[in-house]
Design a protein around this motif. Structure first.
Motif, PDB file in Angstrom:
ATOM      1  N   LYS A  46       0.889  -1.157   0.000  1.00  0.00           N
ATOM      2  CA  LYS A  46       0.000   0.000   0.000  1.00  0.00           C
ATOM      3  C   LYS A  46       0.928   1.208   0.000  1.00  0.00           C
ATOM      4  O   LYS A  46       2.100   1.086   0.330  1.00  0.00           O
ATOM      5  N   THR A  47       0.416   2.373  -0.367  1.00  0.00           N
ATOM      6  CA  THR A  47       1.290   3.536  -0.433  1.00  0.00           C
ATOM      7  C   THR A  47       0.653   4.756   0.211  1.00  0.00           C
ATOM      8  O   THR A  47      -0.559   4.945   0.158  1.00  0.00           O
ATOM      9  N   TRP A  48       1.519   5.543   0.820  1.00  0.00           N
ATOM     10  CA  TRP A  48       1.198   6.892   1.246  1.00  0.00           C
ATOM     11  C   TRP A  48       2.160   7.794   0.504  1.00  0.00           C
ATOM     12  O   TRP A  48       3.299   7.410   0.223  1.00  0.00           O
ATOM     13  N   LEU A  49       1.718   8.978   0.202  1.00  0.00           N
ATOM     14  CA  LEU A  49       2.567   9.968  -0.454  1.00  0.00           C
ATOM     15  C   LEU A  49       2.969  11.018   0.573  1.00  0.00           C
ATOM     16  O   LEU A  49       2.201  11.316   1.490  1.00  0.00           O
ATOM     17  N   ALA A  50       4.158  11.569   0.417  1.00  0.00           N
ATOM     18  CA  ALA A  50       4.634  12.567   1.377  1.00  0.00           C
ATOM     19  C   ALA A  50       5.388  13.695   0.682  1.00  0.00           C
ATOM     20  O   ALA A  50       6.100  13.465  -0.292  1.00  0.00           O
ATOM     21  N   CYS A  51       5.225  14.889   1.219  1.00  0.00           N
ATOM     22  CA  CYS A  51       6.052  16.018   0.816  1.00  0.00           C
ATOM     23  C   CYS A  51       7.332  15.937   1.652  1.00  0.00           C
ATOM     24  O   CYS A  51       7.446  15.095   2.550  1.00  0.00           O
ATOM     25  N   ASP A  52       8.296  16.795   1.366  1.00  0.00           N
ATOM     26  CA  ASP A  52       9.544  16.784   2.141  1.00  0.00           C
ATOM     27  C   ASP A  52       9.280  17.004   3.630  1.00  0.00           C
ATOM     28  O   ASP A  52       9.899  16.372   4.482  1.00  0.00           O
ATOM     29  N   GLU A  53       8.353  17.902   3.938  1.00  0.00           N
ATOM     30  CA  GLU A  53       8.079  18.249   5.339  1.00  0.00           C
ATOM     31  C   GLU A  53       7.505  17.078   6.138  1.00  0.00           C
ATOM     32  O   GLU A  53       7.795  16.930   7.321  1.00  0.00           O
ATOM     33  N   HIS A  54       6.673  16.239   5.523  1.00  0.00           N
ATOM     34  CA  HIS A  54       5.989  15.173   6.256  1.00  0.00           C
ATOM     35  C   HIS A  54       6.583  13.780   6.059  1.00  0.00           C
ATOM     36  O   HIS A  54       6.082  12.814   6.630  1.00  0.00           O
ATOM     37  N   ARG A  55       7.626  13.674   5.273  1.00  0.00           N
ATOM     38  CA  ARG A  55       8.229  12.354   5.018  1.00  0.00           C
ATOM     39  C   ARG A  55       8.614  11.654   6.321  1.00  0.00           C
ATOM     40  O   ARG A  55       8.290  10.483   6.544  1.00  0.00           O
ATOM     41  N   GLU A  56       9.318  12.365   7.184  1.00  0.00           N
ATOM     42  CA  GLU A  56       9.813  11.749   8.418  1.00  0.00           C
ATOM     43  C   GLU A  56       8.688  11.358   9.367  1.00  0.00           C
ATOM     44  O   GLU A  56       8.678  10.249   9.901  1.00  0.00           O
ATOM     45  N   SER A  57       7.714  12.226   9.575  1.00  0.00           N
ATOM     46  CA  SER A  57       6.633  11.909  10.528  1.00  0.00           C
ATOM     47  C   SER A  57       5.765  10.755  10.030  1.00  0.00           C
ATOM     48  O   SER A  57       5.385   9.875  10.813  1.00  0.00           O
ATOM     49  N   LEU A  58       5.468  10.727   8.736  1.00  0.00           N
ATOM     50  CA  LEU A  58       4.681   9.609   8.204  1.00  0.00           C
ATOM     51  C   LEU A  58       5.492   8.310   8.247  1.00  0.00           C
ATOM     52  O   LEU A  58       4.948   7.244   8.566  1.00  0.00           O
ATOM     53  N   SER A  59       6.791   8.395   7.966  1.00  0.00           N
ATOM     54  CA  SER A  59       7.652   7.215   8.040  1.00  0.00           C
ATOM     55  C   SER A  59       7.713   6.679   9.468  1.00  0.00           C
ATOM     56  O   SER A  59       7.652   5.462   9.691  1.00  0.00           O
ATOM     57  N   GLN A  60       7.825   7.575  10.448  1.00  0.00           N
ATOM     58  CA  GLN A  60       7.861   7.154  11.849  1.00  0.00           C
ATOM     59  C   GLN A  60       6.556   6.483  12.261  1.00  0.00           C
ATOM     60  O   GLN A  60       6.565   5.465  12.951  1.00  0.00           O
ATOM     61  N   PHE A  61       5.428   7.053  11.838  1.00  0.00           N
ATOM     62  CA  PHE A  61       4.125   6.474  12.167  1.00  0.00           C
ATOM     63  C   PHE A  61       4.033   5.034  11.683  1.00  0.00           C
ATOM     64  O   PHE A  61       3.625   4.133  12.421  1.00  0.00           O
ATOM     65  N   LEU A  62       4.435   4.801  10.426  1.00  0.00           N
ATOM     66  CA  LEU A  62       4.383   3.451   9.867  1.00  0.00           C
ATOM     67  C   LEU A  62       5.480   2.560  10.460  1.00  0.00           C
ATOM     68  O   LEU A  62       5.256   1.373  10.713  1.00  0.00           O
ATOM     69  N   GLY A  63       6.654   3.134  10.681  1.00  0.00           N
ATOM     70  CA  GLY A  63       7.780   2.361  11.190  1.00  0.00           C
ATOM     71  C   GLY A  63       7.563   1.826  12.592  1.00  0.00           C
ATOM     72  O   GLY A  63       7.909   0.676  12.888  1.00  0.00           O
ATOM     73  N   VAL A  64       6.983   2.626  13.471  1.00  0.00           N
ATOM     74  CA  VAL A  64       6.720   2.204  14.846  1.00  0.00           C
ATOM     75  C   VAL A  64       5.811   0.974  14.861  1.00  0.00           C
ATOM     76  O   VAL A  64       5.936   0.108  15.725  1.00  0.00           O
ATOM     77  N   ARG A  65       4.934   0.882  13.900  1.00  0.00           N
ATOM     78  CA  ARG A  65       3.994  -0.237  13.820  1.00  0.00           C
ATOM     79  C   ARG A  65       4.574  -1.434  13.055  1.00  0.00           C
ATOM     80  O   ARG A  65       3.939  -2.463  12.921  1.00  0.00           O
ATOM     81  N   GLY A  66       5.769  -1.259  12.501  1.00  0.00           N
ATOM     82  CA  GLY A  66       6.391  -2.328  11.725  1.00  0.00           C
ATOM     83  C   GLY A  66       5.809  -2.473  10.334  1.00  0.00           C
ATOM     84  O   GLY A  66       5.974  -3.521   9.702  1.00  0.00           O
ATOM     85  N   PHE A  67       5.150  -1.450   9.836  1.00  0.00           N
ATOM     86  CA  PHE A  67       4.486  -1.517   8.529  1.00  0.00           C
ATOM     87  C   PHE A  67       5.356  -1.012   7.380  1.00  0.00           C
ATOM     88  O   PHE A  67       5.170  -1.410   6.246  1.00  0.00           O
ATOM     89  N   LEU A  68       6.277  -0.085   7.647  1.00  0.00           N
ATOM     90  CA  LEU A  68       7.039   0.568   6.585  1.00  0.00           C
ATOM     91  C   LEU A  68       7.995  -0.418   5.922  1.00  0.00           C
ATOM     92  O   LEU A  68       8.793  -1.079   6.580  1.00  0.00           O
ATOM     93  N   LYS A  69       7.904  -0.514   4.598  1.00  0.00           N
ATOM     94  CA  LYS A  69       8.752  -1.432   3.835  1.00  0.00           C
ATOM     95  C   LYS A  69       9.774  -0.708   2.984  1.00  0.00           C
ATOM     96  O   LYS A  69      10.869  -1.219   2.774  1.00  0.00           O
TER      97      LYS A  69
END
Length: 84
Positions: A46-69
């Motif tokens: 699945k995908t989420w799109l991010a601007c430069d400003e939100h890349r890190e926060s969205l990545s952290q949200f998914l990463g904490v849950r073990g979802f980010l690939k």
């Protein structure tokens, strides 16, 4: 009185992909590919799109849950999609 369109005209859809962060309408630069292993097969992305400003926060949200690939630029993602 005509009640068929009280909300006004439908806004045009964006011509460029926009950031998935709540309330952000900036152009997307990044694709965050993710997978919820409780719901999705291992190869599904699945995908989420991010601007430069939100890349890190969205990545952290998914990463904490073990979802980010994977995190790649939108240009790289679109190039890979064309090759498939």
């Amino acid at each position: 009185m005509n009640l068929t369109n009280l909300s006004g005209p439908t806004p045009p859809s964006p011509t460029t992909p926009q950031c998935s962060a709540k309330g952000c309408r900036a152009d997307a630069v990044w694709v965050l590919a993710w997978n919820n292993p409780k719901l999705h097969t291992p190869e599904r992305r699945k995908t989420w799109l991010a601007c430069d400003e939100h890349r890190e926060s969205l990545s952290q949200f998914l990463g904490v849950r073990g979802f980010l690939k994977d995190v790649v630029t939108l240009a790289e993602w679109e190039s890979a999609e064309r090759q498939d």
